[in-house]
Design a protein around this motif. Structure first.
Motif, PDB file in Angstrom:
ATOM      1  N   TRP A  97       0.883  -1.160  -0.004  1.00 34.23           N
ATOM      2  CA  TRP A  97      -0.045   0.137   0.165  1.00 34.23           C
ATOM      3  C   TRP A  97       0.765   1.140   0.072  1.00 34.23           C
ATOM      4  N   ALA A  98       1.881   1.282   0.531  1.00 32.39           N
ATOM      5  CA  ALA A  98       2.818   2.416   0.573  1.00 32.39           C
ATOM      6  C   ALA A  98       3.427   2.612  -0.722  1.00 32.39           C
ATOM      7  N   LYS A  99       3.843   1.534  -1.303  1.00 29.80           N
ATOM      8  CA  LYS A  99       4.326   1.552  -2.784  1.00 29.80           C
ATOM      9  C   LYS A  99       3.091   2.267  -3.792  1.00 29.80           C
ATOM     10  N   PHE A 100       1.784   1.619  -3.417  1.00 25.79           N
ATOM     11  CA  PHE A 100       0.747   2.044  -4.272  1.00 25.79           C
ATOM     12  C   PHE A 100       0.677   3.590  -4.096  1.00 25.79           C
ATOM     13  N   ILE A 101       0.633   4.123  -2.837  1.00 24.82           N
ATOM     14  CA  ILE A 101       0.286   5.546  -2.804  1.00 24.82           C
ATOM     15  C   ILE A 101       1.356   6.458  -3.305  1.00 24.82           C
ATOM     16  N   ASP A 102       2.941   5.883  -3.364  1.00 28.20           N
ATOM     17  CA  ASP A 102       3.850   6.571  -3.814  1.00 28.20           C
ATOM     18  C   ASP A 102       3.830   6.447  -5.467  1.00 28.20           C
ATOM     19  N   GLU A 103       3.580   5.346  -5.851  1.00 25.74           N
ATOM     20  CA  GLU A 103       3.628   5.085  -7.647  1.00 25.74           C
ATOM     21  C   GLU A 103       2.328   5.412  -8.354  1.00 25.74           C
ATOM     22  N   LYS A 104       1.309   5.452  -7.568  1.00 29.00           N
ATOM     23  CA  LYS A 104       0.026   5.513  -8.127  1.00 29.00           C
ATOM     24  C   LYS A 104      -0.728   6.892  -7.879  1.00 29.00           C
ATOM     25  N   GLY A 146      -4.322  -0.666  11.780  1.00 27.66           N
ATOM     26  CA  GLY A 146      -5.300  -0.750  12.832  1.00 27.66           C
ATOM     27  C   GLY A 146      -5.624   0.190  13.723  1.00 27.66           C
ATOM     28  N   ASP A 147      -5.107   0.157  14.945  1.00 31.42           N
ATOM     29  CA  ASP A 147      -5.321   1.222  16.003  1.00 31.42           C
ATOM     30  C   ASP A 147      -4.249   2.086  15.983  1.00 31.42           C
ATOM     31  N   SER A 148      -3.351   1.983  15.446  1.00 34.62           N
ATOM     32  CA  SER A 148      -2.161   2.939  15.782  1.00 34.62           C
ATOM     33  C   SER A 148      -1.321   3.117  14.204  1.00 34.62           C
ATOM     34  N   ILE A 149      -0.674   4.453  14.372  1.00 36.71           N
ATOM     35  CA  ILE A 149      -0.288   5.034  13.169  1.00 36.71           C
ATOM     36  C   ILE A 149       1.318   4.138  12.866  1.00 36.71           C
ATOM     37  N   GLY A 150       1.151   3.776  11.509  1.00 36.92           N
ATOM     38  CA  GLY A 150       2.024   2.837  10.997  1.00 36.92           C
ATOM     39  C   GLY A 150       2.538   3.365   9.745  1.00 36.92           C
ATOM     40  N   LEU A 151       3.484   2.536   8.917  1.00 37.28           N
ATOM     41  CA  LEU A 151       4.096   2.608   7.879  1.00 37.28           C
ATOM     42  C   LEU A 151       3.143   3.352   6.493  1.00 37.28           C
ATOM     43  N   VAL A 152       1.965   2.701   6.232  1.00 34.64           N
ATOM     44  CA  VAL A 152       1.392   3.286   5.569  1.00 34.64           C
ATOM     45  C   VAL A 152       0.560   4.847   5.732  1.00 34.64           C
ATOM     46  N   ASP A 153       0.179   4.998   7.113  1.00 35.36           N
ATOM     47  CA  ASP A 153      -0.391   6.186   7.262  1.00 35.36           C
ATOM     48  C   ASP A 153       0.781   7.393   7.072  1.00 35.36           C
ATOM     49  N   ILE A 154       2.000   7.088   7.686  1.00 34.84           N
ATOM     50  CA  ILE A 154       3.064   7.959   7.475  1.00 34.84           C
ATOM     51  C   ILE A 154       3.233   8.179   5.791  1.00 34.84           C
ATOM     52  N   ALA A 155       3.117   7.075   4.978  1.00 35.13           N
ATOM     53  CA  ALA A 155       3.217   7.212   3.713  1.00 35.13           C
ATOM     54  C   ALA A 155       2.352   7.965   2.900  1.00 35.13           C
ATOM     55  N   ALA A 156       0.969   8.033   3.748  1.00 40.77           N
ATOM     56  CA  ALA A 156      -0.017   8.777   3.103  1.00 40.77           C
ATOM     57  C   ALA A 156      -0.131  10.235   3.493  1.00 40.77           C
TER      58      ALA A 156
END
Length: 218
Positions: A97-104, A146-156
């Motif tokens: 999902w992080a890659k999807f956000i960056d590339e798409k 889920g309940d806490s901020i992680g990689l995808v949230d930071i990427a988004a």
């Protein structure tokens, strides 16, 4: 004590990703602001391939590309909350999902706002279709992980904060509650969480920079 430096730009969502990850882990670092119109010899030395920010310098060794840096930070400093999930499948999905956000997503949203001609028309059609995937992924979740901020949230972070400022500036109605209810709920939760709010660039200053850029394209 490890020497940690970040070469970044105050208004860059990619630079802010790295700073947020370090602060999430409680890592002290020296921040070095880069003039992107006149890049320093150090930046070009540490990132000769892409010649871009951010660069994380850890004990003299450079790490580049913000998503790569986020994983490095998570693996290097075990204190503080994990940025990536522990489960291998969940980690793979977070990377996807992080890659999807960056590339798409990011290129489509950017072109929908700043593009010209056919490119902009196509991006205005494509961006909502891509954002639907994020909205679906967030169904029933507080954050992507889920309940806490992680990689995808930071990427988004661009979607949550930067895109709102830019779309308002150019008069594009893109992310609305009726079209993307889950994404809008996440955006509200994310930018208003005390930790994130503390580490976002000043809205008025950022809007002013984008406004100047917008006027240059008119």
């Amino acid at each position: 004590m490890a020497e940690v430096k970040v070469f970044g730009a105050w208004g860059s969502p990619f630079s802010r990703r790295v700073e947020m990850a370090l602060k999430l882990k409680g890592v002290e670092y020296e921040y070095i602001e880069e003039d992107l119109a006149n890049k320093s010899p150090q930046l070009l030395q540490y990132n000769p391939v892409h010649k871009k920010i951010p660069v994380l310098l850890h004990n003299g060794k450079p790490i580049v590309e913000s998503l790569v840096i986020l994983e490095y930070i998570d693996e290097t400093w075990k204190n503080g909350p994990s940025i990536l999930p522990k489960n291998p499948y969940d980690r793979a999905m977070a990377r996807f999902w992080a890659k999807f956000i960056d590339e798409k997503c990011l290129p489509a949203v950017w072109k929908a706002c700043w593009g010209a001609g056919e490119e902009q028309v196509k991006a205005k059609e494509e961006a909502p279709e891509l954002l639907k995937f994020l909205d679906k992924e967030l169904k029933g979740k507080k954050f992507f992980g889920g309940d806490s901020i992680g990689l995808v949230d930071i990427a988004a972070n661009f979607v949550a904060y930067w895109s709102v400022i830019i779309t308002e500036l150019v008069g594009l109605e893109l992310i609305t509650n009726d079209k993307f209810p889950n994404l809008c709920t996440w955006m509200e939760e994310y930018v208003n969480s005390s930790f994130v709010k503390e580490h976002l660039p000043d809205r008025e200053k950022l809007a002013g920079n984008f406004r100047a850029r917008f006027l240059q394209t008119k």
